[in-house]
Design a protein around this motif. Structure first.
Motif, mmCIF file in Angstrom:
data_model
loop_
_atom_site.group_PDB
_atom_site.id
_atom_site.type_symbol
_atom_site.label_atom_id
_atom_site.label_comp_id
_atom_site.label_asym_id
_atom_site.label_seq_id
_atom_site.Cartn_x
_atom_site.Cartn_y
_atom_site.Cartn_z
ATOM 1 N N ARG A 34 -6.582 10.632 6.511
ATOM 2 C CA ARG A 34 -5.472 11.588 6.418
ATOM 3 C C ARG A 34 -4.699 11.410 5.112
ATOM 4 O O ARG A 34 -4.325 12.385 4.478
ATOM 5 C CB ARG A 34 -4.525 11.423 7.604
ATOM 6 C CG ARG A 34 -5.044 12.009 8.881
ATOM 7 C CD ARG A 34 -4.079 11.827 10.009
ATOM 8 N NE ARG A 34 -4.574 12.452 11.226
ATOM 9 C CZ ARG A 34 -4.224 12.083 12.435
ATOM 10 N NH1 ARG A 34 -3.374 11.084 12.609
ATOM 11 N NH2 ARG A 34 -4.717 12.702 13.481
ATOM 12 N N CYS A 37 -6.656 12.885 2.298
ATOM 13 C CA CYS A 37 -6.629 14.341 2.355
ATOM 14 C C CYS A 37 -5.273 14.889 1.934
ATOM 15 O O CYS A 37 -5.188 15.958 1.332
ATOM 16 C CB CYS A 37 -6.987 14.828 3.759
ATOM 17 S SG CYS A 37 -8.760 14.753 4.104
ATOM 18 N N ASP A 79 -5.760 18.680 8.366
ATOM 19 C CA ASP A 79 -6.779 18.500 9.397
ATOM 20 C C ASP A 79 -8.094 19.176 9.020
ATOM 21 O O ASP A 79 -9.166 18.703 9.385
ATOM 22 C CB ASP A 79 -6.273 19.006 10.744
ATOM 23 C CG ASP A 79 -5.174 18.123 11.311
ATOM 24 O OD1 ASP A 79 -4.996 16.990 10.811
ATOM 25 O OD2 ASP A 79 -4.484 18.559 12.259
ATOM 26 N N HIS A 80 -8.018 20.286 8.285
ATOM 27 C CA HIS A 80 -9.232 20.951 7.811
ATOM 28 C C HIS A 80 -10.002 20.010 6.878
ATOM 29 O O HIS A 80 -11.213 19.852 7.001
ATOM 30 C CB HIS A 80 -8.855 22.248 7.093
ATOM 31 C CG HIS A 80 -10.021 23.028 6.615
ATOM 32 N ND1 HIS A 80 -10.818 23.771 7.470
ATOM 33 C CD2 HIS A 80 -10.546 23.195 5.381
ATOM 34 C CE1 HIS A 80 -11.775 24.342 6.778
ATOM 35 N NE2 HIS A 80 -11.632 24.015 5.501
ATOM 36 N N SER A 83 -11.451 17.091 8.963
ATOM 37 C CA SER A 83 -12.615 17.454 9.771
ATOM 38 C C SER A 83 -13.869 17.577 8.910
ATOM 39 O O SER A 83 -14.938 17.146 9.316
ATOM 40 C CB SER A 83 -12.363 18.745 10.552
ATOM 41 O OG SER A 83 -12.232 19.841 9.680
ATOM 42 N N HIS A 84 -13.733 18.155 7.719
ATOM 43 C CA HIS A 84 -14.901 18.263 6.840
ATOM 44 C C HIS A 84 -15.413 16.893 6.411
ATOM 45 O O HIS A 84 -16.616 16.647 6.398
ATOM 46 C CB HIS A 84 -14.578 19.111 5.608
ATOM 47 C CG HIS A 84 -14.685 20.568 5.873
ATOM 48 N ND1 HIS A 84 -15.882 21.231 5.917
ATOM 49 C CD2 HIS A 84 -13.738 21.496 6.142
ATOM 50 C CE1 HIS A 84 -15.683 22.503 6.188
ATOM 51 N NE2 HIS A 84 -14.383 22.697 6.335
ATOM 52 N N LEU A 86 -14.853 13.987 7.942
ATOM 53 C CA LEU A 86 -15.257 13.195 9.089
ATOM 54 C C LEU A 86 -16.590 13.662 9.647
ATOM 55 O O LEU A 86 -17.509 12.870 9.838
ATOM 56 C CB LEU A 86 -14.180 13.259 10.168
ATOM 57 C CG LEU A 86 -14.438 12.489 11.446
ATOM 58 C CD1 LEU A 86 -14.433 10.998 11.161
ATOM 59 C CD2 LEU A 86 -13.375 12.809 12.480
ATOM 60 N N PHE A 87 -16.724 14.952 9.894
ATOM 61 C CA PHE A 87 -17.930 15.452 10.537
ATOM 62 C C PHE A 87 -19.111 15.532 9.586
ATOM 63 O O PHE A 87 -20.254 15.587 10.013
ATOM 64 C CB PHE A 87 -17.664 16.803 11.210
ATOM 65 C CG PHE A 87 -16.732 16.671 12.384
ATOM 66 C CD1 PHE A 87 -17.080 15.897 13.469
ATOM 67 C CD2 PHE A 87 -15.497 17.287 12.381
ATOM 68 C CE1 PHE A 87 -16.230 15.747 14.539
ATOM 69 C CE2 PHE A 87 -14.629 17.139 13.436
ATOM 70 C CZ PHE A 87 -14.999 16.374 14.533
#
Length: 91
Positions: A34, A37, A79-80, A83-84, A86-87
């Motif tokens: 976080r 990011c 969060d966008h 998520s990119h 992380l996933f």
């Protein structure tokens, strides 16, 4: 002698303090991600908008304005990004 046996069986109080210090050093990987990011250009821009709104609202004694939209924009941007990152690494 009995006192020493109890200390051995129950552990030294100093041992507990050392364990607590080790736990404090642990870093949550999600928090690290976080933070990274939040340093991106888009997140910094949405954070600036949020901080300007908070300053504006905080300087007024009576206002119906809140910074919900700005907060959601910042959280969505962060969060966008998370998520990119992380996933992308999860298979």
């Amino acid at each position: 002698m009995v006192f020493e046996e109890k200390r051995i069986m129950n552990g030294e109080p100093e041992d507990e303090e050392e364990e607590e210090e080790e736990e404090e050093d642990m870093v949550d990987p999600l928090e690290s991600l976080r933070q990274k990011c939040e340093e991106t250009e888009h997140c910094m821009h949405t954070r600036e908008r949020l901080e300007m709104c908070e300053t504006r609202v905080g300087s007024r004694s009576q206002t119906e304005e809140d910074c919900t939209e700005e907060l959601f924009d910042f959280l969505h941007a962060r969060d966008h990004c998370v998520s990119h990152k992380l996933f992308h690494s999860v298979k």
